[in-house]
Design a protein around this motif. Structure first.
Motif, PDB file in Angstrom:
ATOM      1  N   SER A1517     -17.024   3.656  -6.055  1.00 31.18           N
ATOM      2  CA  SER A1517     -17.465   3.629  -4.915  1.00 31.18           C
ATOM      3  C   SER A1517     -17.971   2.236  -4.275  1.00 31.18           C
ATOM      4  CB  SER A1517     -18.508   4.653  -4.391  1.00 31.18           C
ATOM      5  OG  SER A1517     -18.210   6.049  -4.697  1.00 31.18           O
ATOM      6  N   ALA A1518     -18.790   1.819  -5.083  1.00 25.48           N
ATOM      7  CA  ALA A1518     -19.369   0.570  -4.486  1.00 25.48           C
ATOM      8  C   ALA A1518     -18.274  -0.689  -4.505  1.00 25.48           C
ATOM      9  CB  ALA A1518     -20.213  -0.204  -5.850  1.00 25.48           C
ATOM     10  N   SER A1519     -17.054  -0.661  -5.393  1.00 23.22           N
ATOM     11  CA  SER A1519     -16.046  -1.636  -5.451  1.00 23.22           C
ATOM     12  C   SER A1519     -15.255  -1.127  -4.239  1.00 23.22           C
ATOM     13  CB  SER A1519     -15.218  -1.398  -6.636  1.00 23.22           C
ATOM     14  OG  SER A1519     -15.763  -1.742  -7.790  1.00 23.22           O
ATOM     15  N   LEU A1520     -15.011  -0.117  -3.838  1.00 23.75           N
ATOM     16  CA  LEU A1520     -14.375   0.085  -2.553  1.00 23.75           C
ATOM     17  C   LEU A1520     -14.922  -0.170  -1.152  1.00 23.75           C
ATOM     18  CD1 LEU A1520     -11.613   1.550  -1.602  1.00 23.75           C
ATOM     19  CD2 LEU A1520     -12.785   3.550  -1.563  1.00 23.75           C
ATOM     20  N   TYR A1521     -16.279  -0.083  -1.294  1.00 26.81           N
ATOM     21  CA  TYR A1521     -16.978  -0.404  -0.143  1.00 26.81           C
ATOM     22  C   TYR A1521     -17.003  -1.943  -0.057  1.00 26.81           C
ATOM     23  CZ  TYR A1521     -20.988  -1.549   3.008  1.00 26.81           C
ATOM     24  OH  TYR A1521     -21.610  -1.892   3.942  1.00 26.81           O
ATOM     25  N   LEU A1522     -17.228  -2.694  -1.070  1.00 25.64           N
ATOM     26  CA  LEU A1522     -17.279  -4.009  -1.036  1.00 25.64           C
ATOM     27  C   LEU A1522     -15.722  -4.459  -0.627  1.00 25.64           C
ATOM     28  CD1 LEU A1522     -19.496  -5.490  -4.047  1.00 25.64           C
ATOM     29  CD2 LEU A1522     -19.945  -5.261  -1.731  1.00 25.64           C
ATOM     30  N   LEU A1523     -14.777  -3.969  -1.156  1.00 25.83           N
ATOM     31  CA  LEU A1523     -13.490  -4.332  -0.796  1.00 25.83           C
ATOM     32  C   LEU A1523     -13.189  -4.033   0.857  1.00 25.83           C
ATOM     33  CD1 LEU A1523     -10.773  -5.133  -1.852  1.00 25.83           C
ATOM     34  CD2 LEU A1523     -10.048  -2.677  -1.911  1.00 25.83           C
ATOM     35  N   MET A1524     -13.672  -3.034   1.494  1.00 24.79           N
ATOM     36  CA  MET A1524     -13.529  -2.782   2.674  1.00 24.79           C
ATOM     37  C   MET A1524     -14.284  -3.897   3.330  1.00 24.79           C
ATOM     38  SD  MET A1524     -13.523   1.295   3.356  1.00 24.79           S
ATOM     39  CE  MET A1524     -15.000   1.600   2.455  1.00 24.79           C
ATOM     40  N   GLU A1529     -14.832  -8.978   6.827  1.00 28.44           N
ATOM     41  CA  GLU A1529     -15.390 -10.113   7.012  1.00 28.44           C
ATOM     42  C   GLU A1529     -14.696 -11.118   7.314  1.00 28.44           C
ATOM     43  OE1 GLU A1529     -18.146 -10.696   3.660  1.00 28.44           O
ATOM     44  OE2 GLU A1529     -19.486  -9.700   4.595  1.00 28.44           O
ATOM     45  N   ILE A1530     -13.051 -11.232   6.783  1.00 26.66           N
ATOM     46  CA  ILE A1530     -12.397 -12.181   6.978  1.00 26.66           C
ATOM     47  C   ILE A1530     -11.482 -12.060   8.271  1.00 26.66           C
ATOM     48  CG2 ILE A1530      -9.863 -12.694   6.178  1.00 26.66           C
ATOM     49  CD1 ILE A1530     -10.672 -12.078   3.302  1.00 26.66           C
ATOM     50  N   GLY A1531     -11.370 -10.820   8.794  1.00 26.60           N
ATOM     51  CA  GLY A1531     -10.578 -10.538   9.987  1.00 26.60           C
ATOM     52  C   GLY A1531     -11.396  -9.458  11.136  1.00 26.60           C
ATOM     53  N   HIS A1532     -12.789  -9.348  11.011  1.00 28.06           N
ATOM     54  CA  HIS A1532     -13.219  -8.817  11.675  1.00 28.06           C
ATOM     55  C   HIS A1532     -12.753  -7.085  11.761  1.00 28.06           C
ATOM     56  CE1 HIS A1532     -15.831 -11.746  13.157  1.00 28.06           C
ATOM     57  NE2 HIS A1532     -14.749 -12.348  13.279  1.00 28.06           N
ATOM     58  N   ASN A1533     -12.010  -6.674  10.847  1.00 22.04           N
ATOM     59  CA  ASN A1533     -11.373  -5.340  10.873  1.00 22.04           C
ATOM     60  C   ASN A1533     -10.863  -5.406   9.380  1.00 22.04           C
ATOM     61  OD1 ASN A1533      -8.444  -5.394  10.585  1.00 22.04           O
ATOM     62  ND2 ASN A1533      -8.818  -6.436  12.533  1.00 22.04           N
ATOM     63  N   PHE A1534     -10.793  -4.108   8.784  1.00 17.23           N
ATOM     64  CA  PHE A1534     -10.199  -3.918   7.585  1.00 17.23           C
ATOM     65  C   PHE A1534      -9.061  -2.885   7.571  1.00 17.23           C
ATOM     66  CE2 PHE A1534     -13.926  -0.996   8.096  1.00 17.23           C
ATOM     67  CZ  PHE A1534     -13.457   0.152   7.700  1.00 17.23           C
ATOM     68  N   ALA A1535      -8.311  -3.418   8.665  1.00 18.09           N
ATOM     69  CA  ALA A1535      -7.093  -2.371   8.891  1.00 18.09           C
ATOM     70  C   ALA A1535      -6.121  -2.250   7.562  1.00 18.09           C
ATOM     71  CB  ALA A1535      -6.171  -2.921   9.949  1.00 18.09           C
ATOM     72  N   ARG A1536      -6.016  -3.467   6.832  1.00 17.14           N
ATOM     73  CA  ARG A1536      -5.093  -3.207   5.772  1.00 17.14           C
ATOM     74  C   ARG A1536      -5.680  -2.447   4.403  1.00 17.14           C
ATOM     75  NH1 ARG A1536      -2.732  -8.344   2.601  1.00 17.14           N
ATOM     76  NH2 ARG A1536      -1.744  -8.319   4.315  1.00 17.14           N
ATOM     77  N   LEU A1690       2.334  10.069  23.711  1.00 15.62           N
ATOM     78  CA  LEU A1690       1.580   9.011  24.168  1.00 15.62           C
ATOM     79  C   LEU A1690       0.487   8.821  22.868  1.00 15.62           C
ATOM     80  CD1 LEU A1690       1.010   9.031  27.818  1.00 15.62           C
ATOM     81  CD2 LEU A1690       2.583   7.580  26.315  1.00 15.62           C
ATOM     82  N   GLU A1691       0.715   9.784  22.022  1.00 13.97           N
ATOM     83  CA  GLU A1691      -0.242   9.714  20.739  1.00 13.97           C
ATOM     84  C   GLU A1691       0.005   8.772  20.022  1.00 13.97           C
ATOM     85  OE1 GLU A1691      -0.305  13.566  19.036  1.00 13.97           O
ATOM     86  OE2 GLU A1691      -1.436  14.471  20.525  1.00 13.97           O
ATOM     87  N   GLU A1692       1.603   8.379  19.991  1.00 15.54           N
ATOM     88  CA  GLU A1692       2.051   7.391  19.015  1.00 15.54           C
ATOM     89  C   GLU A1692       1.635   5.734  19.460  1.00 15.54           C
ATOM     90  OE1 GLU A1692       2.985   8.794  16.404  1.00 15.54           O
ATOM     91  OE2 GLU A1692       3.103  10.881  17.438  1.00 15.54           O
ATOM     92  N   SER A1693       0.916   5.934  20.537  1.00 13.17           N
ATOM     93  CA  SER A1693       0.772   4.546  21.109  1.00 13.17           C
ATOM     94  C   SER A1693      -0.106   3.576  20.139  1.00 13.17           C
ATOM     95  CB  SER A1693      -0.220   4.273  22.399  1.00 13.17           C
ATOM     96  OG  SER A1693       0.894   5.150  23.190  1.00 13.17           O
ATOM     97  N   ALA A1694       0.135   2.110  19.701  1.00 12.39           N
ATOM     98  CA  ALA A1694      -0.481   1.499  18.945  1.00 12.39           C
ATOM     99  C   ALA A1694      -1.483   0.732  19.679  1.00 12.39           C
ATOM    100  CB  ALA A1694       0.532   0.530  17.983  1.00 12.39           C
ATOM    101  N   ILE A1695      -2.598   1.396  20.286  1.00  6.35           N
ATOM    102  CA  ILE A1695      -3.495   0.843  21.099  1.00  6.35           C
ATOM    103  C   ILE A1695      -4.919   0.558  20.199  1.00  6.35           C
ATOM    104  CG2 ILE A1695      -2.496   1.701  23.160  1.00  6.35           C
ATOM    105  CD1 ILE A1695      -4.725   3.886  22.958  1.00  6.35           C
ATOM    106  N   SER A1696      -4.800   1.030  18.941  1.00 10.31           N
ATOM    107  CA  SER A1696      -6.422   0.780  18.395  1.00 10.31           C
ATOM    108  C   SER A1696      -6.496  -0.725  17.856  1.00 10.31           C
ATOM    109  CB  SER A1696      -6.376   1.684  17.111  1.00 10.31           C
ATOM    110  OG  SER A1696      -7.586   1.361  16.340  1.00 10.31           O
ATOM    111  N   ASP A1697      -7.792  -1.065  17.792  1.00  8.99           N
ATOM    112  CA  ASP A1697      -8.032  -2.531  17.431  1.00  8.99           C
ATOM    113  C   ASP A1697      -7.676  -2.680  16.082  1.00  8.99           C
ATOM    114  OD1 ASP A1697      -9.005  -2.818  20.016  1.00  8.99           O
ATOM    115  OD2 ASP A1697     -11.158  -2.417  19.334  1.00  8.99           O
TER     116      ASP A1697
END
Length: 1831
Positions: A1517-1524, A1529-1536, A1690-1697
């Motif tokens: 859990s600690a490793s997964l949290y730090l990964l996120m 911190e690199i791109g202000h989101n952890f979409a990947r 319209l649920e399929e819209s890619a509008i999320s940050d």
């Protein structure tokens, strides 16, 4: 995981910078790892040649131990107390010594007394027990060291709630929310459930921002905790069959005993009790027709009956009151009988008359026969009073011992032979002849049977005419027959109760055959048990160890038929006379029962009225210590008057005869037929034999022999062999100097004694084996004395060196042949080994006074000198004047003293001496040799010098005998040298000055000679070659402890050159290589092996102008800006400096390197042997108390550093542990450029190099890919077996574990990129080889093995019963295929298993399997931690290098593999900590490079988040949290990470059977807790995004689990599928898959309209991401284009940050995310719309019958309901959209002629598999008539 995925470490190593290209080009020509291995050396010496070693003693002089600090000081030189002289008291079984008191003893007795009373003289190497030869690591010792191991926790061994912490036991109500409790399509349930869960414990310092260096230090400190101190303790013990160096200290010589039986006489009862009855016991062997024990006499009479004989006996000695006896049987046999003989007091009447009352009268008739009994008692009292001293035969019986043993069964015998413990090597070695004496039909054991109490009721009366032993053997043979004649006879009724049992090892109150008290003897007043002396049925070859001097006299028969007068009741009196007067009869005759202990006379039983009686009596005498010419046995024959008559004496002498006991100095034994004199012998008769007709004497029957008697001596003083007697006599005569001396008929003088002595030496080979072995210590001592102290005859010193050496060789050969059945595994005779170790001493030197300087050495002048030294003696080393040359007389103190002073101040020059000059013997100016007059000092030779000389100059016949027993002479020389140093206080002398040069020349010649015999006999007599090879190796190893070590190394090198020369022409090189490997193994088994390798002296870098190939390849390092350090490079390769300084280690690793070459002969066997040597040594280092300090062990590990390079280069041929079954190939990190460089040896440039120079990309085959598979050429050669590979890898791990980390870091910094890639591959293979198998695997292996044993048992039964023939069995075997593939046709292959079984038993207990699993778990954990330590070192090395991305990516892949394999909780904690540190320091590895690494990491972390073990979940859990957090911190989101985690959850839930969603929810809560407590990111949206992701994952998890529960409820199932698809909204690939799954389920249920809506949503999703990817007018503008079909799209819209862009590598890259894919989805949607539903099926047939309808018109046909209208409208719009798309695509693709074909093919593919996704999910419920689809 696929092999390509698991082994592709460097799949993305593609960032080739200019500097790296230049370095690679410079290395391109270096060749493969194996190329030029034979010829590579920094000193120009190939591996096939042994480099010249350093002068060991000079190196130590330049680097004394004082320069080293701390514990390393002990590694420089041998300890000062390495050799010590011990005086071990000789074991004495008895409380008294038994040695005769000091008095006037002759030389022979005095020598025997000295030998049996002297202590053992032992030269001990104090640290020898630390050697692998004497303290091997075995399965038993490993099991002892494995006690206290920590039980490692593994996920696969846990089940249910096992291993859960207290926090894991929450109520099930917190586990998951129920969709029924909340509205559908709502996340409230998941949010509520997740918030109410309890989280796992948090890592305390996880959220702190620490420097990477501090994190690494903290992680390293944590990894050092709870580590196994010794890695190899966890690995199976080395194979005992390969342990050629195995030795054990000889046991001290002990008195021989066979199997011992305790017989207790409990009671003897007759029907009537009227007189005393006396009994005796003895053992008889019917087959051998031999009595095999002395008599044991017992008296079971009552005190009242004994009182009848009060007048004839004094107070009885307590030793004669024994009623128990211990019999010894060396050769057990089913033909052995225990014979009981009974005697009674002599009375009037023959035996039949005397037995009649006992046969007729019964105890029940006592009253009836009262008067008769009274008369019998009265007569008995009268006979006892008058004839009480005489006996008569009465009755006998016999007990068949085999019946006793077989009837009561063996003691503690287990019927299941498979459960019996296999004897250890030491136990097998200690077996004596009694353990091998019976086999086959004679299988019989008297040592392990249950005690039995017998009651013997039938006795047979003695017959006067059949009393001899020959008659007895006939009776005994008849008793074994079913129809025995004895059974027809009327028996003497009696009850003899005896108890028979195996004798305990220590028996209290026991007397020896000499009546000495055997320890322990608590109270001298206790009734004793007697040890009965054994007369073995066959020869027993055992040396005498204690003083014994017994004589047995057996009168056989007497013939007085021609004797006149009243001579009928004949008794024979025997006396031992020390003179001729009756007062000189000695009390040496042992008493029988209830009498005095010793008597001066004894009588034979009387046979009534028989003038020619036969006797069975045995008289036992104790011979005096000094037997003289006057000592004799005197026999007096009496006529006993049974009836008292007036004037008639009780006994009347009727004859006399005698036997002189000495004749020509020899004890007379054997059978005699003596004449009997009627008259008393005249004076001085004792010096003559009765065969001499003395004048005036009358003889019975005209001086014929009428008395048969036999003498048998059991003596450790008198050899009773003519050749031994003569030898001892001559030696004692020379010692005492008594001339002239009479030897038989010859009178010896000083002039003739030398010739007789030489003849006696030569005749020793003719001695009988049994007495020779018995007196072997005496003989060898005398021969040694003749060599060390030559006799002086006539003032001249007689050199008997050659004769004594030849005699010693023949004696050793005879002893060896006599004891062939008890030799050890190396063919050594234990008797000779024990003599050298315990008994041998230098004559005259008092071991108790080591300070006493021995007498001065006086050189001998031989009277009969043979040929001088051959020229081959003068090899490499010489000194001034040799003190070992018997050809030269040197006055002490003349030349040698001066030379010694010179040598003490100057270095020793070994290259020149007078030996090679004209002054050498035989030269033109040879020194004239003349006899040296004896000057008063005792002459003294040095035994080792004389032995070496005589061996070298010996003739062919003697040399052959000496070669057969070379080990004996080698050991004798070594102990002589040790005693020479110890007694002369020469241990402080420099080693170069300890022994003279001529002696060392003899040693060199001897080593060369024996080595030549080894290489020439290997193909003729392999057994002898093996023995010689081992003997030579042990000899050189022993010399390393006492002689100049540099010189001994030069002898080793010379031997290796001999072998190498022979290898070039040997027809079978593998045999010679095997011997050389055994030779190396024995040398390396020295207890100071580490010190002998000079571990503390720094290596000197190679100064040769021609550096090695491997060093050339490393001259420009990949990771260091500076040139590689040549010292470090030399330490990790088999370089010249390494092999020269670490000589023994260099030899060992060179043997390993040559064995691992692809073209090695007999590779499979050599692999195992070479790797086994290294493994055995490393095991010994692990258990050696001297090397426990980490700094010391690091120095030891430096001796094995080249092992890392060897294993790395051998990687292609190691067993593929990480591959699927049956694959022979191995994904090793061998660059194609290396292989091509190996083949391309011409002058043309490599194309790859040319491409690199030109600046173009490297060729596909030359890319620096760690996962690149090797070429066929590199993979050629014999692959290593699984066992050998695993052992080699564990040795590599040992080196990595114990080597200095800084040194390893410097080495890795100097490695080229391909070499480092192969090293990472090696680490990967280590992880795979030692992966934990699990407890169930051990149980499965056990059950399979047990089933196999049962199957073999069934086949054996079939063969016995004849139900299967031999031919059928052969056919069946030929048809069976080996489960291990196409391998050699051998009966058994140990190498096919990954690990050897630790015992021979088939089925193992549960505790044993638990223990094996425990050890395997600890081994897997420690191996993985060692790999992790090495990965950390590599990471620290490459942090600042240009190619760090390539290497770090490969390192991360190894880490990921370790996290994905079966690992313990302990390792996963450290592995996850390392992973966190890597991601923290190098985030670009995951977020800027290949997505595969990040996806792999997410999958592994998520799997561990679902672990049943709380500690694993905490770190995961600690490793997964730090990964996120790192991604955020690199791109202000952890979409990947968000998308990859979501995808990983889908994969995990769908593929893992043992997945625990309950524990995964707990981990999700833990991550949520981290996000809430992370102060640094509270101002950002990170916590909110983490919360959304966790809730989404929780909802997906819940719904997925519920799907399995609602397979039969279509409405609930489709609702859950919709929620899951919505949960994957951030993962377009997964959402598309689930939309297709929903469409397939709807179509399966016949809901085609709902299926079409799902496909519309799928098309809208694809259109949305295509619009983001490129702006094309012919494409729909995202999902908005489909809102007329359904507003839900319209649920399929890619509008999320945080939605990933589709250009990210690895996302939206499937076949559906293309224009063709979009068309295919739309056509599939249209096809679903055109399919008839349940509402249209009723009207479509009617409309079709009225008019033809096109598909388009059918879709627009009027419907009977609103639902049909909706379907028509939707189908029309979709059809128009498809038509428009097709036109647009056709316009764009007119130039492509394959468009229509590809379009048709694509549609065909879609038609076949369109929409089908995950199997097993059902469809959506039908929407209502007025509603839109539930999307």
């Amino acid at each position: 995981m696929a092999a390509s995925e698991r082994r592709a470490f460097a799949h993305k190593i593609n960032r080739t910078v200019a500097a790296e290209v230049r370095k690679q080009v410079s290395r391109e020509r270096s060749g493969s790892p194996h190329s030029s291995r034979r010829s590579s050396s920094s000193l120009g010496v190939p591996l096939t040649e042994v480099i010249e070693p350093l002068d060991f003693e000079d190196v130590l002089l330049s680097r004394p131990p004082e320069v080293e600090p701390g514990p390393l000081r002990d590694l420089i030189e041998f300890p000062e107390d390495d050799l010590e002289l011990l005086k071990q008291p000789r074991e004495c079984r008895t409380t008294e010594s038994g040695v005769p008191e000091d008095g006037k003893l002759d030389a022979q007795v005095r020598a025997a007394v000295e030998m049996y009373s002297e202590d053992w003289v032992i030269v001990r190497r104090r640290y020898q027990h630390l050697s692998t030869a004497y303290s091997p690591v075995t399965t038993e010792t490993l099991r002892e060291r494995q006690k206290g191991l920590t039980c490692q926790v593994f996920e696969q061994d846990t089940s249910g709630d096992e291993r859960m912490g207290p926090e894991d036991t929450d109520d099930s109500q917190h586990c998951s929310g129920s969709p029924e409790d909340t509205p559908r399509s709502s996340g409230a349930s998941g949010i509520f459930s997740l918030r109410n869960l309890a989280s796992d414990s948090l890592l305390p310092a996880l959220l702190e921002r620490a420097a990477p260096e501090d994190v690494d230090r903290r992680n390293e400190a944590l990894r050092r905790q709870q580590r196994a101190p010794a890695l190899l303790t966890l690995y199976p013990a080395p194979d005992e069959d390969e342990a050629v160096e195995r030795c054990s200290l000889p046991e001290p010589p002990r008195e021989h005993f066979g199997q011992r039986i305790l017989v207790k006489c409990l009671s003897l009862k007759f029907e009537i009790e009227i007189e005393p009855i006396f009994g005796s016991l003895a053992l008889y062997d019917v087959r051998e027709k031999k009595k095999i024990s002395e008599n044991f006499y017992f008296d079971l009479n009552s005190d009242s009956v004994k009182g009848l004989l009060r007048a004839h006996g004094a107070h009885p000695a307590i030793s004669t009151l024994a009623r128990s006896a211990v019999f010894s049987v060396t050769y057990p046999s089913p033909d052995i009988f225990l014979v009981v003989k009974l005697e009674k007091v002599l009375q009037q009447g023959d035996i039949s008359e005397c037995c009649e009352p006992y046969m007729v009268m019964k105890e029940a008739d006592t009253v009836k026969n009262k008067e008769k009994l009274e008369r019998l008692r009265l007569a008995a009292e009268q006979f006892c009073t008058r004839l009480g001293r005489y006996r008569m035969p009465f009755a006998w019986t016999a007990v068949h011992l085999a019946n006793i043993v077989s009837s009561v069964g063996s003691q503690d015998r287990d019927s299941d032979s498979e459960g019996e413990r296999r004897p250890t090597w030491a136990e097998r070695r200690r077996r004596g002849p009694q353990d091998r004496g019976c086999s086959g039909d004679d299988a019989c054991s008297f040592s392990s049977f249950r005690p039995a109490t017998l009651t013997v009721t039938n006795f047979f009366k003695q017959e006067a005419e059949r009393l001899s032993d020959e008659d007895l053997f006939k009776f005994l043979a008849d008793m074994r027959r079913p129809s025995s004649l004895l059974r027809r006879l009327r028996p003497v009724t009696a009850q003899l109760k005896i108890d028979i049992s195996p004798a305990p090892e220590k028996l209290h109150f026991c007397l020896s055959p000499e009546l000495l008290h055997v320890k322990p003897y608590p109270d001298p007043r206790g009734r004793p048990t007697k040890e009965v002396l054994e007369f073995p049925a066959r020869e027993v070859y055992a040396p005498h160890t204690s003083y014994r001097n017994l004589l047995f006299v057996y009168p056989h028969s007497l013939n007085f038929s021609s004797r006149q007068g009243s001579v009928r009741n004949l008794a024979v009196r025997i006396q031992y006379m020390a003179g001729e007067d009756q007062s000189q009869a000695l009390p040496v005759i042992f008493g029988k029962s209830s009498c005095s202990e010793f008597a001066r006379e004894a009588f034979t039983p009387v046979v009534y009225h028989n003038k020619s009686p036969e006797f069975y009596e045995e008289f036992k005498l104790r011979l005096p210590a000094c037997v003289t010419e006057n000592h004799h046995l005197f026999f007096t024959f009496y006529h006993v008057s049974c009836q008292p008559r007036p004037g008639t004496a009780l006994e009347t002498p009727v004859g006399f005869t005698w036997i002189p006991l000495l004749q020509h100095g020899r004890l007379r034994t054997g059978p005699f037929c003596l004449p009997v004199s009627v008259d008393q012998p005249p004076p001085s008769y004792s010096v003559l034999t009765p065969d001499v007709a003395l004048p005036g004497m009358r003889w019975v029957d005209g001086h014929k022999g009428v008395f048969s008697v036999e003498l048998t001596a059991v003596s450790s003083v008198h050899p009773q062999d003519p050749y031994l007697d003569k030898f001892f006599t001559l030696v004692h005569v020379l010692e005492e100097g008594t001339f002239p001396f009479r030897l038989k008929e010859t009178v010896l003088s000083e002039a003739t004694v030398e010739q007789e002595l030489r003849a006696s030496l030569a005749a020793l080979r003719l001695a009988s084996p049994e007495p020779l072995v018995a007196f072997s210590h005496h003989v060898l001592d005398k021969l040694v004395r003749l060599v060390v102290r030559p006799p002086i005859i006539g003032g001249q010193i007689v050199n008997l060196g050659r004769g004594a050496f030849e005699a010693m060789a023949h004696v050793a050969s005879l002893v060896h042949r006599s004891l062939e059945t008890v030799q050890d595994s190396r063919g050594h005779c234990p008797l000779l080994a024990a003599y050298v170790y315990h008994a041998f001493r230098l004559p005259g030197g008092d071991p108790g006074l080591p300070g006493g300087v021995p007498p001065p050495t006086v050189q001998a002048a031989t009277l009969a000198r043979g040929s001088g030294r051959p020229t081959s003696l003068y090899l490499t080393r010489s000194r001034s004047i040799s003190s070992s040359n018997p050809d030269l007389a040197v006055v002490p103190g003349s030349v040698d003293d001066e030379v010694s002073r010179i040598l003490a101040t100057k270095g020793v020059d070994r290259s020149h001496s007078w030996v090679n000059s004209a002054y050498a013997p035989g030269g033109s100016k040879a020194v004239l040799r003349r006899p040296l007059p004896y000057c008063g000092a005792e002459p003294r030779q040095l035994l080792h010098e004389e032995l070496a000389l005589q061996w070298v100059v010996s003739g062919s016949a003697v040399r052959e005998v000496a070669l057969q027993h070379a080990w004996f002479f080698f050991r004798l020389m070594i102990k002589s040298m040790q005693l020479h140093l110890l007694l002369g206080q020469r241990l402080d002398t420099p080693r170069k000055l300890r022994f003279p040069g001529r002696f060392l020349d003899d040693i060199a010649a001897l080593v060369a000679s024996v080595g030549l015999e080894v290489v020439t006999r290997v193909h003729k007599d392999m057994e002898l070659a093996e023995r010689l090879n081992a003997s030579l190796a042990f000899f050189l190893s022993d010399l390393l402890s006492i002689a100049d070590r540099g010189y001994i190394f030069s002898l080793v090198r010379a031997h290796y050159k001999q072998v190498t020369t022979r290898l070039q022409s040997a027809p079978n090189p593998a045999a010679l290589l095997t011997l050389r490997m055994d030779f190396t193994r024995i040398l390396c088994s020295h207890e100071h092996y580490v010190t002998l390798n000079l571990p503390c002296c720094p290596l000197s870098p190679p100064a040769s102008p021609s550096p090695s190939v491997s060093s050339t390849a490393s001259q420009s390092s990949t990771f260091s800006s500076q040139a590689p350090d040549p010292k470090v490079t030399s330490m990790f390769e088999l370089s010249g400096p390494f092999r020269q300084q670490h000589f023994l280690s260099g030899l060992l690793l060179t043997e390993l390197a040559l064995a691992l070459e692809p073209d090695a002969e007999g590779a499979s066997l050599l692999h195992k042997k070479a790797i086994g040597v290294v493994h055995s040594l490393l095991c010994s280092h692990d258990v050696d108390s001297r090397y426990t300090e980490p700094t010391v062990k690091a120095k030891v590990a430096e001796l094995y550093l080249p092992l890392l390079s060897l294993a790395r280069d051998t990687l292609p041929r190691l067993h593929g542990f990480a591959e699927g079954s049956g694959q022979r190939s191995r994904l090793a990190s061998m660059l194609d450029s290396d292989t091509e460089g190996e083949a391309d040896v011409g002058g043309t440039i490599n194309p790859c190099v040319a491409m690199a120079i030109a600046g173009g990309p490297l060729a596909p085959g030359s890319r620096t890919s760690i996962s690149q598979g090797p070429s066929t050429a590199a993979r050629s050669g014999c692959p290593l077996s699984a066992e050998s590979s695993r052992t080699l890898l564990v040795c590599v791990l040992w080196v990595l574990k114990n080597a200095d980390a800084a040194l390893l870091q410097r080495w890795t910094a100097d490695l080229a990129l391909p070499q480092l890639g192969r090293l990472l591959d090696l680490l990967y293979l280590c992880l795979a080889a030692f992966e934990y198998k699990g407890k169930k695997a051990f149980e499965r292996i056990n059950s399979l093995t047990f089933k196999k044993s049962l199957d073999m048992k069934a086949r054996l039964e079939e063969a016995i019963l004849g139900t299967i023939g031999a031919r059928q069995e052969m056919v069946r075997r030929s048809r069976e295929r080996s489960p291990f593939g196409n391998q050699e046709n051998v009966r058994w292959r140990k190498s096919v298993t990954h690990w050897r079984q630790t015992s021979d038993r088939v089925d193992k207990t549960k505790d044993e399997m638990e223990h094996e699993a425990l050890v395997d778990g600890n081994l897997a954990t420690e191996a993985s931690l060692v790999v992790l330590d090495m990965l950390e070192i590599i990471v620290q090395t490459v942090m600042l290098s240009e190619a760090r991305e390539s290497v770090l990516s490969a390192v991360l892949k190894v880490v990921l593999y370790s996290l994905g394999s079966a690992q313990s909780a302990l390792f996963l904690q450290h592995g996850l900590a390392t992973q966190r540190a890597l991601v923290s320091k190098f985030p670009e590895l995951l977020f800027e490079e290949d997505t595969e690494l990040c996806a792999d990491l997410c999958l592994r972390l998520l799997r561990h988040c679902g672990s049943r073990v709380s500690a694993i979940r905490t770190h995961a859990s600690a490793s997964l949290y730090l990964l996120m957090r790192q991604n955020f911190e690199i791109g202000h989101n952890f979409a990947r990470v968000k998308m990859l985690v979501t995808m990983s959850l889908s994969s995990l839930v769908g593929t893992t059977q043992s997945f625990s969603e309950e524990h995964l929810r707990r981990s999700l809560k833990t991550i949520l807790t981290y996000a809430e407590e992370d102060i640094g990111l509270r101002e950002s949206t990170f916590a909110e995004q983490v919360q959304d992701l966790m809730f989404n994952l929780h909802m997906i998890l819940t719904d997925t689990v519920k799907m399995k529960e609602h397979q039969e409820d279509p409405e609930m199932l489709m609702d859950l599928m919709y929620r899951i698809a919505r949960g994957y909204q951030g993962s377009p690939d997964l959402r598309l898959t689930w939309l297709q799954n929903m469409a397939g389920k709807h179509a399966e249920l016949g809901n085609h309209a709902e299926a079409a809506q799902c496909m519309v949503h799928a098309a809208a999703l694809v259109a949305e991401y295509l619009a983001l990817l490129e702006d094309s007018r012919h494409l729909p503008v995202g999902c908005v284009s489909f809102q007329n079909v359904s507003s839900n799209v319209l649920e399929e819209s890619a509008i999320s940050d945080d939605i990933l862009s589709p250009d990210e590598e690895g996302f939206c890259s499937g076949k559906n995310f293309t224009e063709l894919g979009l068309v295919g989805l739309l056509e599939q949607a249209a096809a679903y719309f055109t399919m008839p539903t349940e509402t249209t099926r009723s009207w479509l047939p009617c409309m079709g019958s009225c008019r033809r309808l096109s598909p388009r018109s059918c879709t627009r046909a009027p419907a009977g309901s609103a639902y049909s209208g909706h379907i028509s409208e939707w189908a029309s719009m979709v059809h128009d959209l498809v038509t428009w798309m097709n036109k647009s695509l056709c316009t764009r693709s007119r130039q492509s002629q394959s468009w229509q074909r590809s379009r048709t093919d694509w549609r065909h593919v879609l038609a076949l598999g369109g929409g089908t996704g995950h199997v097993g999910y059902s469809g959506l419920p039908q929407p209502g008539p007025e509603s839109t689809p539930c999307l």
